[in-house]
Each structure stands twice: as C-alpha cells, then as structure tokens.
Design a protein around this motif. Structure first.
Motif, PDB file in Angstrom:
ATOM      1  N   ALA A  10       0.836  -1.215   0.000  1.00 52.18           N
ATOM      2  CA  ALA A  10       0.000   0.000   0.000  1.00 52.18           C
ATOM      3  C   ALA A  10       0.867   1.259   0.000  1.00 52.18           C
ATOM      4  O   ALA A  10       0.441   2.302  -0.465  1.00 52.18           O
ATOM      5  CB  ALA A  10      -0.927  -0.007   1.212  1.00 52.18           C
ATOM      6  N   ASP A  11       2.069   1.149   0.534  1.00 51.15           N
ATOM      7  CA  ASP A  11       2.966   2.306   0.634  1.00 51.15           C
ATOM      8  C   ASP A  11       4.350   1.841   0.201  1.00 51.15           C
ATOM      9  O   ASP A  11       5.181   1.455   1.014  1.00 51.15           O
ATOM     10  CB  ASP A  11       2.967   2.828   2.082  1.00 51.15           C
ATOM     11  N   THR A  12       4.587   1.877  -1.109  1.00 51.77           N
ATOM     12  CA  THR A  12       5.785   1.249  -1.666  1.00 51.77           C
ATOM     13  C   THR A  12       7.070   1.803  -1.075  1.00 51.77           C
ATOM     14  O   THR A  12       7.989   1.066  -0.748  1.00 51.77           O
ATOM     15  CB  THR A  12       5.793   1.407  -3.201  1.00 51.77           C
ATOM     16  N   ASP A  13       7.138   3.155  -0.908  1.00 57.62           N
ATOM     17  CA  ASP A  13       8.393   3.738  -0.398  1.00 57.62           C
ATOM     18  C   ASP A  13       8.390   3.917   1.123  1.00 57.62           C
ATOM     19  O   ASP A  13       9.364   4.427   1.688  1.00 57.62           O
ATOM     20  CB  ASP A  13       8.711   5.062  -1.104  1.00 57.62           C
ATOM     21  N   GLY A  14       7.287   3.484   1.757  1.00 61.29           N
ATOM     22  CA  GLY A  14       7.275   3.488   3.220  1.00 61.29           C
ATOM     23  C   GLY A  14       7.311   4.858   3.868  1.00 61.29           C
ATOM     24  O   GLY A  14       7.728   4.993   5.016  1.00 61.29           O
ATOM     25  N   ASP A  15       6.860   5.897   3.151  1.00 63.76           N
ATOM     26  CA  ASP A  15       6.935   7.245   3.727  1.00 63.76           C
ATOM     27  C   ASP A  15       5.653   7.669   4.452  1.00 63.76           C
ATOM     28  O   ASP A  15       5.564   8.789   4.954  1.00 63.76           O
ATOM     29  CB  ASP A  15       7.299   8.277   2.648  1.00 63.76           C
ATOM     30  N   GLY A  16       4.671   6.774   4.488  1.00 60.80           N
ATOM     31  CA  GLY A  16       3.429   7.100   5.192  1.00 60.80           C
ATOM     32  C   GLY A  16       2.312   7.541   4.266  1.00 60.80           C
ATOM     33  O   GLY A  16       1.146   7.563   4.656  1.00 60.80           O
ATOM     34  N   LEU A  17       2.664   7.927   3.041  1.00 59.57           N
ATOM     35  CA  LEU A  17       1.677   8.325   2.044  1.00 59.57           C
ATOM     36  C   LEU A  17       1.372   7.100   1.176  1.00 59.57           C
ATOM     37  O   LEU A  17       2.281   6.538   0.550  1.00 59.57           O
ATOM     38  CB  LEU A  17       2.277   9.449   1.188  1.00 59.57           C
ATOM     39  N   LEU A  18       0.104   6.672   1.141  1.00 63.16           N
ATOM     40  CA  LEU A  18      -0.250   5.486   0.359  1.00 63.16           C
ATOM     41  C   LEU A  18      -0.036   5.756  -1.128  1.00 63.16           C
ATOM     42  O   LEU A  18      -0.087   6.902  -1.579  1.00 63.16           O
ATOM     43  CB  LEU A  18      -1.704   5.097   0.613  1.00 63.16           C
ATOM     44  N   ASP A  19       0.185   4.700  -1.876  1.00 65.55           N
ATOM     45  CA  ASP A  19       0.461   4.861  -3.308  1.00 65.55           C
ATOM     46  C   ASP A  19      -0.652   5.643  -4.007  1.00 65.55           C
ATOM     47  O   ASP A  19      -0.382   6.484  -4.869  1.00 65.55           O
ATOM     48  CB  ASP A  19       0.643   3.481  -3.955  1.00 65.55           C
ATOM     49  N   GLY A  20      -1.892   5.382  -3.656  1.00 62.48           N
ATOM     50  CA  GLY A  20      -3.004   6.125  -4.254  1.00 62.48           C
ATOM     51  C   GLY A  20      -2.935   7.608  -3.907  1.00 62.48           C
ATOM     52  O   GLY A  20      -3.247   8.470  -4.736  1.00 62.48           O
ATOM     53  N   GLU A  21      -2.499   7.898  -2.680  1.00 63.91           N
ATOM     54  CA  GLU A  21      -2.341   9.298  -2.259  1.00 63.91           C
ATOM     55  C   GLU A  21      -1.168   9.950  -2.985  1.00 63.91           C
ATOM     56  O   GLU A  21      -1.204  11.147  -3.289  1.00 63.91           O
ATOM     57  CB  GLU A  21      -2.146   9.368  -0.743  1.00 63.91           C
ATOM     58  N   GLU A  22      -0.152   9.159  -3.253  1.00 65.55           N
ATOM     59  CA  GLU A  22       1.000   9.698  -3.995  1.00 65.55           C
ATOM     60  C   GLU A  22       0.578  10.091  -5.413  1.00 65.55           C
ATOM     61  O   GLU A  22       1.014  11.114  -5.944  1.00 65.55           O
ATOM     62  CB  GLU A  22       2.138   8.662  -4.049  1.00 65.55           C
ATOM     63  N   ALA A  23      -0.299   9.273  -6.013  1.00 64.10           N
ATOM     64  CA  ALA A  23      -0.783   9.598  -7.361  1.00 64.10           C
ATOM     65  C   ALA A  23      -1.527  10.932  -7.349  1.00 64.10           C
ATOM     66  O   ALA A  23      -1.318  11.786  -8.212  1.00 64.10           O
ATOM     67  CB  ALA A  23      -1.688   8.481  -7.876  1.00 64.10           C
TER      68      ALA A  23
HETATM   69 CA    CA Z   1       4.410   6.272  -0.127  1.00 62.97          CA
END
Ligand code: CA
Ligand code: CA
Ligand code: CA
Ligand code: CA
Length: 290
Positions: free
Chosen positions: A57-70
């Motif tokens: 769900a959070d590929t880079d582990g920064d707390g922002l979900l991948d969908g939120e990153e988009a």
């Molecule tokens: Ca992320």
C-alpha cells in the motif's frame, strides 16, 4: 509521459469495472487488473503503470499510500520527492508542497518532529536545571517561519541552545566560531573539545544548534530584521537564529551573563547547564554526538 498526463490516466482508469466482473468464481491465479490488491486506492493495473508495488500500500514506506502519492503527484518510490529534506508525508500533513523544494516546513531546513505533541511540556514556571525537561519554546526564526524547539526532539542528536545578546562580545565570538571566522575562542581549542570540535559537528549535523537572541546590540527586544542581520554577520546554514520573544528564556534560565548555553538531549532533557559555565554544555554535546 508527464506526471499530469499519468495522473489523468490513473484517475480515468480508477473508474473501471468493479472487482471480479466477468470472471469465474475463484480465478485467483489470473489477477484482475481492476482489483486493488493492497487497498491503497489504486488498482493493480494502475500501479503497474505508476511504477508502484501492487502488493504494498505504501511502496516507499513514507506514510503516504500509493493512491495518495498519485493524487499528490509525488514519486511512489521516493520518500522525499522534491529532495528538500522533508518527507512527502510530513509535507502533505503540514500543508506544504511535496513537489516544490522552495515550499518546505522550515525555509532554513531545520529538523522536524511529527510527534512533538506527544512531549510533555512542563511550562515556564520554575527555573532551568540539569535533569529537567526543556519547556516548549515557540517563536520565529531569521526567515520569519514559526519555530518550535520540540521539532529538535527525536533525532538522536544533542541540541545546543545558545541564549545570547547582540551587544555581548563573547556571544559574537561564539557565533564567529560557528561561522568559521577568526574567534577569541580559537585560542582555547587545545583545552576544550567543545571548542575544538563543535563547528564541524554542527556543520555535519551531528549537533543541532539553536541561537536564541534576547536583545539587540542597543539592548532592545529583537525583531526579524535583527535575526537576519545576525545570521548575515555570522552565517552558518545549520543554525536557526530565533527571537526570545517576551524574554521567556531570559527569565527562566535565569541569566547571570551572556552567552548562557544549555545542552539538551533528543528527549529535551537538560543534560548540561550552569549559569556561570557555557563551555561545559559544548563539551557534553560533542562527547554525546555520534
Ligand atoms: Ca508512499
Ligand atoms: Ca493498490
Ligand atoms: Ca520533500
Ligand atoms: Ca517541499
């Protein structure tokens, strides 16, 4: 493809067929591209196009979900997309742009602590003493940004708080030392590790330094122009120069002379403070830095 074009594709694709439509029951070995396997708001197919991991769900582990990153236009594979020193998550949380390195939490690049509200603020009653908790000092810095000393907690680094006055000779000499200018204190480098090593440690980010100014060189309350002038005279881009608004520090310490220097640890516990000795806190800081 530009990020905006990709985002349009992503948003358009997000309206595709519901899960499992047209598939026989139990056909799990043939993943449905319309499925959002990891529940991050992007389908597996969109994640493939976006470059993120459909199983995380959070590929880079920064707390922002991948969908939120988009939606934010950030890189799902980089925790700090604009490389301004603050994570995508922290920037979004604090209302700053994660894709503009000119828009950041602190213009000066000071540390940030998203958990600072969990620290127990003892307030300004009483006086400073070793072993006590530093009160939550909030003010403004040389860039006019709101400043919160508890942002310096939680980084596993000693913090030096140097309470100084513009008119004070030794305060100026201490700031010259940090700026790499010829300083009165150079002559004492062979006697004190704190003098010999502090500049390099501040420059390397091993010790965090906050310059708190009480008074101008005319004994008046400081303003942002004065903070800027001090920073300009003794430049060190790791040093936050902040105003002692309403003389909070001056009253709490209490000041016997300038500079008055405290060393605190990353839990904001005062580890070295003596109103008559401003070298010991420097020695403590350099001996407790990595
Ligand atoms: Ca992320
Ligand atoms: Ca997903
Ligand atoms: Ca950033
Ligand atoms: Ca930014």
């Amino acid at each position: 493809m530009t990020r905006l074009a990709l985002l349009s594709l992503v948003l358009a694709a997000a309206c595709s067929a519901p899960h499992g439509e047209g598939k026989p029951n139990g056909a799990t070995d043939d993943p449905d591209p319309a499925v959002d396997s990891d529940g991050d708001g992007m389908t597996d197919a969109d994640e493939a196009a976006f470059g993120s991991d459909p199983a995380s769900a959070d590929t880079d582990g920064d707390g922002l979900l991948d969908g939120e990153e988009a939606l934010a236009g950030t890189d799902p594979l980089a925790s700090d997309t604009d490389e301004d020193g603050y994570s995508d998550f922290d920037e979004v949380e604090t209302g700053h742009s994660p894709i503009d390195d000119g828009d950041r939490i602190y213009t000066g690049g000071w540390p940030y602590n998203p958990d600072k509200d969990s620290l127990e603020n003892p307030g300004w009653d009483g006086n400073a003493a070793e072993g006590g908790m530093l009160p939550n000092f909030q003010s403004y810095d040389q860039f006019g940004d709101e400043f919160d000393i508890y942002d310096y907690a939680g980084h596993d680094k000693p913090v030096i708080i140097d309470v100084s006055a513009g008119w004070c000779y030794y305060c100026q000499e201490m700031s010259k030392l940090l700026a790499g200018q010829r300083s009165y204190f150079d002559d004492f480098a062979s006697s004190y590790a704190g003098i010999a090593q502090i500049k390099d440690m501040v420059d390397n980010g091993d010790v965090l330094w906050v310059e708190v100014l009480d008074q101008t060189d005319a004994y008046e309350e400081v303003d942002q122009d004065f903070l800027q002038a001090w920073d300009g005279a003794f430049p060190n881009d790791k040093v936050a120069v902040v105003a002692d608004e309403r003389q909070k520090f001056a009253r709490w310490l209490p000041i016997a002379g300038y500079p008055t220097i405290l060393a605190v640890n990353s839990s904001m516990i005062i580890k070295s403070f003596d109103p008559a000795d401003y070298i010991s806190p420097l020695n403590w800081a350099v001996s407790h830095a990595d």
